[in-house]
Design a protein around this motif. Structure first.
Motif, PDB file in Angstrom:
ATOM      1  N   LYS A 249      26.149  78.609  40.149  1.00  0.00           N
ATOM      2  CA  LYS A 249      24.986  78.861  40.988  1.00  0.00           C
ATOM      3  C   LYS A 249      24.215  80.086  40.506  1.00  0.00           C
ATOM      4  O   LYS A 249      22.994  80.055  40.412  1.00  0.00           O
ATOM      5  N   ALA A 250      24.934  81.132  40.194  1.00  0.00           N
ATOM      6  CA  ALA A 250      24.289  82.377  39.775  1.00  0.00           C
ATOM      7  C   ALA A 250      23.566  82.207  38.440  1.00  0.00           C
ATOM      8  O   ALA A 250      22.462  82.746  38.257  1.00  0.00           O
ATOM      9  N   LYS A 251      24.161  81.476  37.513  1.00  0.00           N
ATOM     10  CA  LYS A 251      23.499  81.267  36.224  1.00  0.00           C
ATOM     11  C   LYS A 251      22.231  80.436  36.378  1.00  0.00           C
ATOM     12  O   LYS A 251      21.218  80.712  35.723  1.00  0.00           O
ATOM     13  N   LEU A 252      22.260  79.433  37.243  1.00  0.00           N
ATOM     14  CA  LEU A 252      21.054  78.646  37.489  1.00  0.00           C
ATOM     15  C   LEU A 252      19.982  79.512  38.142  1.00  0.00           C
ATOM     16  O   LEU A 252      18.811  79.447  37.761  1.00  0.00           O
ATOM     17  N   ALA A 253      20.377  80.336  39.090  1.00  0.00           N
ATOM     18  CA  ALA A 253      19.411  81.220  39.752  1.00  0.00           C
ATOM     19  C   ALA A 253      18.793  82.196  38.755  1.00  0.00           C
ATOM     20  O   ALA A 253      17.578  82.445  38.797  1.00  0.00           O
ATOM     21  N   ARG A 254      19.586  82.734  37.834  1.00  0.00           N
ATOM     22  CA  ARG A 254      19.038  83.641  36.805  1.00  0.00           C
ATOM     23  C   ARG A 254      18.064  82.910  35.894  1.00  0.00           C
ATOM     24  O   ARG A 254      17.020  83.443  35.521  1.00  0.00           O
ATOM     25  N   TYR A 255      18.407  81.680  35.543  1.00  0.00           N
ATOM     26  CA  TYR A 255      17.517  80.874  34.690  1.00  0.00           C
ATOM     27  C   TYR A 255      16.182  80.639  35.386  1.00  0.00           C
ATOM     28  O   TYR A 255      15.116  80.816  34.790  1.00  0.00           O
ATOM     29  N   LEU A 256      16.240  80.229  36.640  1.00  0.00           N
ATOM     30  CA  LEU A 256      15.002  79.946  37.367  1.00  0.00           C
ATOM     31  C   LEU A 256      14.170  81.217  37.558  1.00  0.00           C
ATOM     32  O   LEU A 256      12.937  81.185  37.443  1.00  0.00           O
ATOM     33  N   THR A 257      14.826  82.331  37.831  1.00  0.00           N
ATOM     34  CA  THR A 257      14.114  83.603  37.979  1.00  0.00           C
ATOM     35  C   THR A 257      13.432  83.985  36.671  1.00  0.00           C
ATOM     36  O   THR A 257      12.289  84.452  36.672  1.00  0.00           O
ATOM     37  N   ARG A 258      14.097  83.776  35.562  1.00  0.00           N
ATOM     38  CA  ARG A 258      13.485  84.074  34.261  1.00  0.00           C
ATOM     39  C   ARG A 258      12.265  83.194  34.017  1.00  0.00           C
ATOM     40  O   ARG A 258      11.228  83.663  33.557  1.00  0.00           O
ATOM     41  N   LYS A 259      12.378  81.916  34.352  1.00  0.00           N
ATOM     42  CA  LYS A 259      11.242  81.013  34.175  1.00  0.00           C
ATOM     43  C   LYS A 259      10.058  81.434  35.047  1.00  0.00           C
ATOM     44  O   LYS A 259       8.902  81.341  34.622  1.00  0.00           O
ATOM     45  N   ILE A 260      10.333  81.902  36.259  1.00  0.00           N
ATOM     46  CA  ILE A 260       9.267  82.370  37.148  1.00  0.00           C
ATOM     47  C   ILE A 260       8.576  83.586  36.546  1.00  0.00           C
ATOM     48  O   ILE A 260       7.344  83.683  36.551  1.00  0.00           O
TER      49      ILE A 260
END
Length: 190
Positions: A35-46
């Motif tokens: 979950k945390a890795k996906l959240a970091r990925y999405l935050t980076r994309k934003i």
């Protein structure tokens, strides 16, 4: 040749909630993740894009992450078990497994079973590490140099193994299969 680190002349791509959902789905389809890795990925994309929409982009990213978990695409407990087992098979110790699961954002209640499994396999993982690195009983010749021996102990420590177990394995002479079998049967050092 253009500098890869120079800012791009292109404008930033726009990103909305629907596109963020597509990115998350593609990411979980391609990678085993937490979950945390996906959240970091999405935050980076934003941060790399220009947000289109009235809602808070980070709240949307959190909602998308929770939706992926609800759909069963994310399971931190299974991810921790898979990651810990893979690291143990590679010869890494409990310390490295714990550290990697922490970096991957796995909560202690989700990583407990994976850490226990790594602790149970610690002696076998350390022996596998020694075999791959040709240390101790797997060396070509006996290492008499204390500095070389301490470098080998340090390699065990970096791999996440206990110092006592490392020293016990390194004390076994090359080719001493009986002592190695006794160590593997003992398995109670960690």
């Amino acid at each position: 040749m253009a500098n890869r680190h120079a800012p791009s002349d292109r404008s930033r791509k726009s990103l909305g909630a629907a596109r963020l959902d597509e990115l998350a789905l593609a990411y979980v389809a391609r990678f085993a993740t937490s979950k945390a890795k996906l959240a970091r990925y999405l935050t980076r994309k934003i941060r790399e894009s220009e947000w289109v929409g009235e809602s808070d982009p980070f709240a949307v990213a959190e909602a998308v992450t929770l939706r992926m978990e609800g759909l069963g695409y994310l399971n931190d407990r299974q991810y921790a078990a898979m990651r810990g087992a893979a690291m143990t098979r590679r010869g890494l110790g409990v310390g490295r497994v714990k550290a990697q699961l922490w970096v991957d954002g796995i909560a202690p209640e989700d990583s407990g079973e994976a850490v226990e499994t790594a602790q149970g396999a610690a002696t076998g993982a350390a022996i596998g590490f020694a075999r791959r690195r040709r240390f101790g009983p797997f060396a070509v010749r006996v290492i008499d140099d204390p500095a070389q021996r301490e470098r080998q102990v340090a390699a065990f420590a970096r791999a996440g193994h206990s110092l006592a177990l490392a020293r016990r394995i390194l004390a076994i002479a090359p080719g001493d299969d009986e002592a190695l079998a006794a160590l593997d049967d003992d398995g109670m050092f960690d």
